[in-house]
Write an enzyme that holds these catalytic residues in place. Structure first.
Site, PDB file in Angstrom:
ATOM      1  N   GLY A  30       0.830  -1.208   0.000  1.00 59.01           N
ATOM      2  CA  GLY A  30       0.000   0.000   0.000  1.00 59.01           C
ATOM      3  C   GLY A  30       0.859   1.250   0.000  1.00 59.01           C
ATOM      4  CE1 TYR A 149      -2.446 -14.096   3.215  1.00 62.30           C
ATOM      5  CE2 TYR A 149      -1.050 -15.457   1.814  1.00 62.30           C
ATOM      6  CZ  TYR A 149      -1.498 -14.212   2.225  1.00 62.30           C
ATOM      7  OH  TYR A 149      -0.984 -13.078   1.628  1.00 62.30           O
ATOM      8  N   PRO A 176       1.321 -11.986  -7.369  1.00 59.33           N
ATOM      9  CG  PRO A 176       1.739 -10.569  -5.538  1.00 59.33           C
ATOM     10  CD  PRO A 176       0.651 -11.389  -6.192  1.00 59.33           C
TER      11      PRO A 176
HETATM   12  N1  LIG Z   1       4.439  -9.453   1.306  1.00 59.75           N
HETATM   13  C1  LIG Z   1       4.481 -10.412   0.382  1.00 59.75           C
HETATM   14  O1  LIG Z   1       5.519 -11.073   0.157  1.00 59.75           O
HETATM   15  C2  LIG Z   1       3.269 -10.698  -0.443  1.00 59.75           C
HETATM   16  C3  LIG Z   1       3.362 -11.687  -1.429  1.00 59.75           C
HETATM   17  C4  LIG Z   1       2.257 -11.967  -2.218  1.00 59.75           C
HETATM   18  C5  LIG Z   1       1.080 -11.261  -2.010  1.00 59.75           C
HETATM   19  N2  LIG Z   1       1.015 -10.305  -1.040  1.00 59.75           N
HETATM   20  C6  LIG Z   1      -0.269  -9.614  -0.859  1.00 59.75           C
HETATM   21  O2  LIG Z   1      -0.069  -8.215  -1.019  1.00 59.75           O
HETATM   22  C7  LIG Z   1      -0.979  -7.510  -0.183  1.00 59.75           C
HETATM   23  C8  LIG Z   1      -0.215  -6.513   0.663  1.00 59.75           C
HETATM   24  O3  LIG Z   1       0.765  -7.200   1.428  1.00 59.75           O
HETATM   25  P1  LIG Z   1       1.826  -6.423   2.312  1.00 59.75           P
HETATM   26  O4  LIG Z   1       3.063  -7.242   2.321  1.00 59.75           O
HETATM   27  O5  LIG Z   1       1.863  -4.987   1.927  1.00 59.75           O
HETATM   28  O6  LIG Z   1       1.168  -6.587   3.743  1.00 59.75           O
HETATM   29  P2  LIG Z   1       1.258  -5.609   5.001  1.00 59.75           P
HETATM   30  O7  LIG Z   1       2.508  -4.821   4.935  1.00 59.75           O
HETATM   31  O8  LIG Z   1       0.989  -6.443   6.196  1.00 59.75           O
HETATM   32  O9  LIG Z   1       0.044  -4.618   4.746  1.00 59.75           O
HETATM   33  C9  LIG Z   1      -1.282  -5.017   4.893  1.00 59.75           C
HETATM   34  C10 LIG Z   1      -2.080  -3.808   5.277  1.00 59.75           C
HETATM   35  O10 LIG Z   1      -3.445  -4.207   5.460  1.00 59.75           O
HETATM   36  C11 LIG Z   1      -3.930  -3.579   6.622  1.00 59.75           C
HETATM   37  N3  LIG Z   1      -5.003  -4.328   7.253  1.00 59.75           N
HETATM   38  C12 LIG Z   1      -5.010  -5.631   7.629  1.00 59.75           C
HETATM   39  N4  LIG Z   1      -6.172  -5.945   8.215  1.00 59.75           N
HETATM   40  C13 LIG Z   1      -6.931  -4.808   8.209  1.00 59.75           C
HETATM   41  C14 LIG Z   1      -8.224  -4.491   8.670  1.00 59.75           C
HETATM   42  N5  LIG Z   1      -9.010  -5.408   9.268  1.00 59.75           N
HETATM   43  N6  LIG Z   1      -8.674  -3.224   8.522  1.00 59.75           N
HETATM   44  C15 LIG Z   1      -7.906  -2.290   7.920  1.00 59.75           C
HETATM   45  N7  LIG Z   1      -6.667  -2.526   7.451  1.00 59.75           N
HETATM   46  C16 LIG Z   1      -6.191  -3.777   7.599  1.00 59.75           C
HETATM   47  C17 LIG Z   1      -2.748  -3.507   7.550  1.00 59.75           C
HETATM   48  O11 LIG Z   1      -3.011  -2.541   8.521  1.00 59.75           O
HETATM   49  P3  LIG Z   1      -2.105  -2.396   9.859  1.00 59.75           P
HETATM   50  O12 LIG Z   1      -0.928  -1.592   9.379  1.00 59.75           O
HETATM   51  O13 LIG Z   1      -2.951  -1.693  10.812  1.00 59.75           O
HETATM   52  O14 LIG Z   1      -1.759  -3.801  10.266  1.00 59.75           O
HETATM   53  C18 LIG Z   1      -1.645  -3.151   6.588  1.00 59.75           C
HETATM   54  O15 LIG Z   1      -1.567  -1.750   6.399  1.00 59.75           O
HETATM   55  C19 LIG Z   1      -1.734  -8.566   0.611  1.00 59.75           C
HETATM   56  O16 LIG Z   1      -2.947  -8.832   0.001  1.00 59.75           O
HETATM   57  C20 LIG Z   1      -0.841  -9.773   0.525  1.00 59.75           C
HETATM   58  O17 LIG Z   1      -1.568 -10.966   0.632  1.00 59.75           O
HETATM   59  C21 LIG Z   1       2.077  -9.998  -0.250  1.00 59.75           C
END
Ligand SMILES: NC(=O)c1ccc[n+]([C@@H]2O[C@H](COP(=O)([O-])OP(=O)(O)OC[C@H]3O[C@@H](n4cnc5c(N)ncnc54)[C@H](OP(=O)(O)O)[C@@H]3O)[C@@H](O)[C@H]2O)c1
Length: 329
Positions: A30, A149, A176
């Site tokens: 994000g 998940y 991704p």
């Molecule tokens: N990281 C990876 O390697 C990876 C790989 C493949 C796909 N993805 C996908 O990419 C997307 C983003 O991942 P990311 O790594 O950026 O994850 P992240 O850093 O954990 O960010 C997720 C965000 O979602 C927010 N969130 C979670 N639950 C919430 C709720 N109930 N209400 C409001 N906000 C909420 C979190 O808020 P808080 O800051 O308050 O916790 C956080 O800002 C996800 O869909 C993930 O599945 C990630």
């Protein structure tokens, strides 16, 4: 970094004046999306979890009705590594199903013009022809360590497909591989592969240790993608009219865990040994995505692994200085 527009985005499309909702804007992806919008002239709609809990159906409905976004980048999700998923599968499944249903249904009800949802490569079966094409979705068994998940992410993809089929909504999913880069989660129990290894290599260097430990035997192969490349790809998909409802968005090359650990140790400057803990699960052996579908439309990544890992480590050092702790960080 190359912007989505420079990277071949659909001609004639402009974000200027559009209301763009980025869910999860404080997370790694994000915040990369937010960074990439600095000079687009869009009106960004950004809400922290404290302002809007995405798992609350009523709150999401009310908020979307009141704010009427034109476009949605859905990056908000409960995210964690293998350990967190293996000890709390119900929490991951419940939270992500609720969030996806709420955001996607509210987007449909409120006439959102286009939504891009982020899934994950764990949605693909453990045994699938490599590189894994979009056609492999739901053709076999999922990795048991992360199945809940993965099922939640498959449900998100299916929701986008179903709303497109039944209601003609322009909802598209992207898959991704492992992400890395600024804003990553370095928590010992919640981190993904690059962040987890980087933290251990860094701490070993600081402590003057002779070795650091990596889970598994080092042979599984992983594709990694810099988060700024994914943000650019999502904007590209948002801007580009397409009949596809699913795109793999990969780097196009994978590395064994031991190659990754060696690269990361090099970037961190750790000169000792890397030990493999074979009592810990390897996870799926191979996960290279076939990203030819999106590449054929004109998008490709621009951040190589050396540049990308250096930018991730610079961010790690910066944040560790600021926080002085090792929390999410
Ligand atoms: N990281 C990876 O390697 C990876 C790989 C493949 C796909 N993805 C996908 O990419 C997307 C983003 O991942 P990311 O790594 O950026 O994850 P992240 O850093 O954990 O960010 C997720 C965000 O979602 C927010 N969130 C979670 N639950 C919430 C709720 N109930 N209400 C409001 N906000 C909420 C979190 O808020 P808080 O800051 O308050 O916790 C956080 O800002 C996800 O869909 C993930 O599945 C990630």
């Amino acid at each position: 970094m190359t912007s989505a527009v420079e990277n071949g985005t659909g001609q004639g499309f402009s974000f200027a004046g559009k209301k763009v909702w980025i869910t999860g804007h404080r997370g790694m992806l994000g915040s990369a999306l937010v960074r990439s919008f600095e000079s687009e002239g869009a009106e960004l709609l950004l809400c922290s979890r404290q302002e809007l809990d995405l798992s609350s159906q009523r709150d999401v409905n009310d908020w979307v009705q009141a704010n009427k976004p034109d476009l949605v980048f859905h990056a908000g999700a409960k995210v964690g590594g293998i350990y967190a998923n293996s000890v709390a599968p119900a929490d991951f499944l419940y939270a992500n199903l609720m969030i996806e249903c709420n955001v996607i249904h509210a987007a449909y009800q409120n006439g959102v013009k286009k939504l891009v949802f982020v899934a994950s490569n764990c949605t693909y079966p453990t045994v699938a022809p490599q590189p894994i094409s979009e056609e492999s979705l739901m053709t076999g068994k999922l990795d048991a360590n992360i199945r809940s998940y993965a099922v939640s992410k498959i449900a998100g993809i299916e929701l986008c497909m179903a709303y497109r089929k039944q209601y003609g909504c322009e909802f598209v999913s992207v898959i991704p591989p492992n992400l890395y880069g600024p804003g990553d989660n370095y928590h010992p129990e919640h981190s993904h592969v690059v962040a987890g290894i980087m933290r251990r290599a860094h701490e070993a260097k600081l402590n003057g240790a002779k070795e650091f430990i990596v889970w598994g035997d080092g042979t599984p192969r992983r594709e990694i993608l810099h988060v700024d490349d994914l943000a650019a790809a999502m904007k590209y998909v948002m801007c580009t009219p397409t009949s596809h409802d699913l795109f793999n968005v990969g780097y196009g090359k994978d590395f064994s865990i031991s190659e990754l650990a060696t690269h990361i140790a090099g970037v961190v400057g750790f000169e000792g040994r890397i030990q493999y803990d074979t009592s810990k699960p390897n996870g799926t052996m191979g996960k290279l995505l076939d990203s030819s579908r999106i590449r054929q439309t004109g998008w490709s990544p621009v951040i190589d692994e050396v540049t990308g890992l250096k930018s991730a480590y610079a961010d790690f050092l910066n944040r560790s200085k600021q926080s002085g702790t090792a929390g999410r960080f």
